[in-house]
Design a protein around this motif. Structure first.
Motif, mmCIF file in Angstrom:
data_model
loop_
_atom_site.group_PDB
_atom_site.id
_atom_site.type_symbol
_atom_site.label_atom_id
_atom_site.label_comp_id
_atom_site.label_asym_id
_atom_site.label_seq_id
_atom_site.Cartn_x
_atom_site.Cartn_y
_atom_site.Cartn_z
ATOM 1 N N GLU A 51 0.835 -1.209 0.000
ATOM 2 C CA GLU A 51 0.000 0.000 0.000
ATOM 3 C C GLU A 51 0.870 1.260 0.000
ATOM 4 O OE1 GLU A 51 -3.386 2.177 2.762
ATOM 5 O OE2 GLU A 51 -2.796 0.112 3.207
ATOM 6 N N GLU A 52 1.926 1.254 0.811
ATOM 7 C CA GLU A 52 2.829 2.405 0.841
ATOM 8 C C GLU A 52 3.527 2.573 -0.512
ATOM 9 O OE1 GLU A 52 4.330 2.926 5.408
ATOM 10 O OE2 GLU A 52 4.945 1.074 4.394
ATOM 11 N N ASN A 54 2.410 1.590 -3.430
ATOM 12 C CA ASN A 54 1.410 2.074 -4.391
ATOM 13 C C ASN A 54 1.077 3.537 -4.159
ATOM 14 O OD1 ASN A 54 1.219 -0.380 -5.733
ATOM 15 N ND2 ASN A 54 -0.424 -1.123 -4.399
ATOM 16 N N ASN A 55 1.027 3.968 -2.904
ATOM 17 C CA ASN A 55 0.757 5.384 -2.605
ATOM 18 C C ASN A 55 1.875 6.281 -3.120
ATOM 19 O OD1 ASN A 55 -1.665 4.765 -1.369
ATOM 20 N ND2 ASN A 55 -0.803 4.742 0.695
ATOM 21 N N ASP A 58 1.252 6.555 -6.782
ATOM 22 C CA ASP A 58 0.073 7.387 -7.034
ATOM 23 C C ASP A 58 0.372 8.875 -6.893
ATOM 24 O OD1 ASP A 58 -1.367 5.104 -7.498
ATOM 25 O OD2 ASP A 58 -2.343 5.082 -5.516
ATOM 26 N N THR A 59 1.323 9.228 -6.053
ATOM 27 C CA THR A 59 1.690 10.632 -5.866
ATOM 28 C C THR A 59 2.192 11.233 -7.174
ATOM 29 O OG1 THR A 59 2.322 10.161 -3.588
ATOM 30 C CG2 THR A 59 3.121 12.212 -4.520
ATOM 31 N N LYS A 103 3.383 9.637 2.299
ATOM 32 C CA LYS A 103 2.567 8.433 2.133
ATOM 33 C C LYS A 103 3.163 7.227 2.859
ATOM 34 C CE LYS A 103 0.054 10.713 -0.809
ATOM 35 N NZ LYS A 103 -1.310 11.085 -0.596
#
Length: 143
Positions: A51-52, A54-55, A58-59, A103
């Motif tokens: 998740e980190e 992917n975040n 995404d940024t 993130k």
């Protein structure tokens, strides 16, 4: 007489060799005694989650010139590699890099240093490559 001289000569060489080996072992042990590596201590307690990762990706999703983003953990360093197809305004990349580390969990940021490598496929680029570094005690990257 000649045989006695050879025996004495080889005995002296043998004793000198033994002394050198013993001293070498003693010196080696003293130099490296108690020098256990601590660079992996606690890594198992501070896992960078999918998740980190992917975040982080995404940024940077607003920038269409990004070809690839990878993030990995190496000992106590999080490394983020960004490959651009063309040059992008460096100030924008700096701002997004600082947003990307937001993130990552606070616990991981206090444990890991973070490096970011930004490269461009443009071989004539005067801006890239760039490397940013954030020590675990800092809040932003240094470039």
């Amino acid at each position: 007489m000649k045989k006695k001289k050879q025996i004495i000569k080889y005995s002296i060489i043998g004793v000198i060799a033994i002394i050198i080996i013993v001293l070498g072992v003693i010196i080696y042990k003293n130099i490296f005694a108690g020098k256990e590596s601590t660079r992996f201590n606690g890594v198992e307690d501070h896992v960078l989650t999918k998740e980190e990762k992917n975040n982080i990706k995404d940024t940077f999703s607003d920038i269409d010139k990004i070809e690839k983003i990878d993030s990995e953990v190496n000992s106590k360093i999080i490394r983020i590699h960004i490959l651009l197809s063309e040059d992008v305004d460096f100030n924008k990349m700096k701002d997004l890099s600082n947003k990307a580390i937001e993130k990552i969990s606070e616990d991981n940021l206090k444990f890991y240093d973070v490096e970011i490598f930004i490269e461009s496929k443009n071989e004539e680029s005067s801006t890239y490559p760039q490397i940013g570094y954030k020590h675990k005690s800092n809040s932003k990257f240094s470039w």
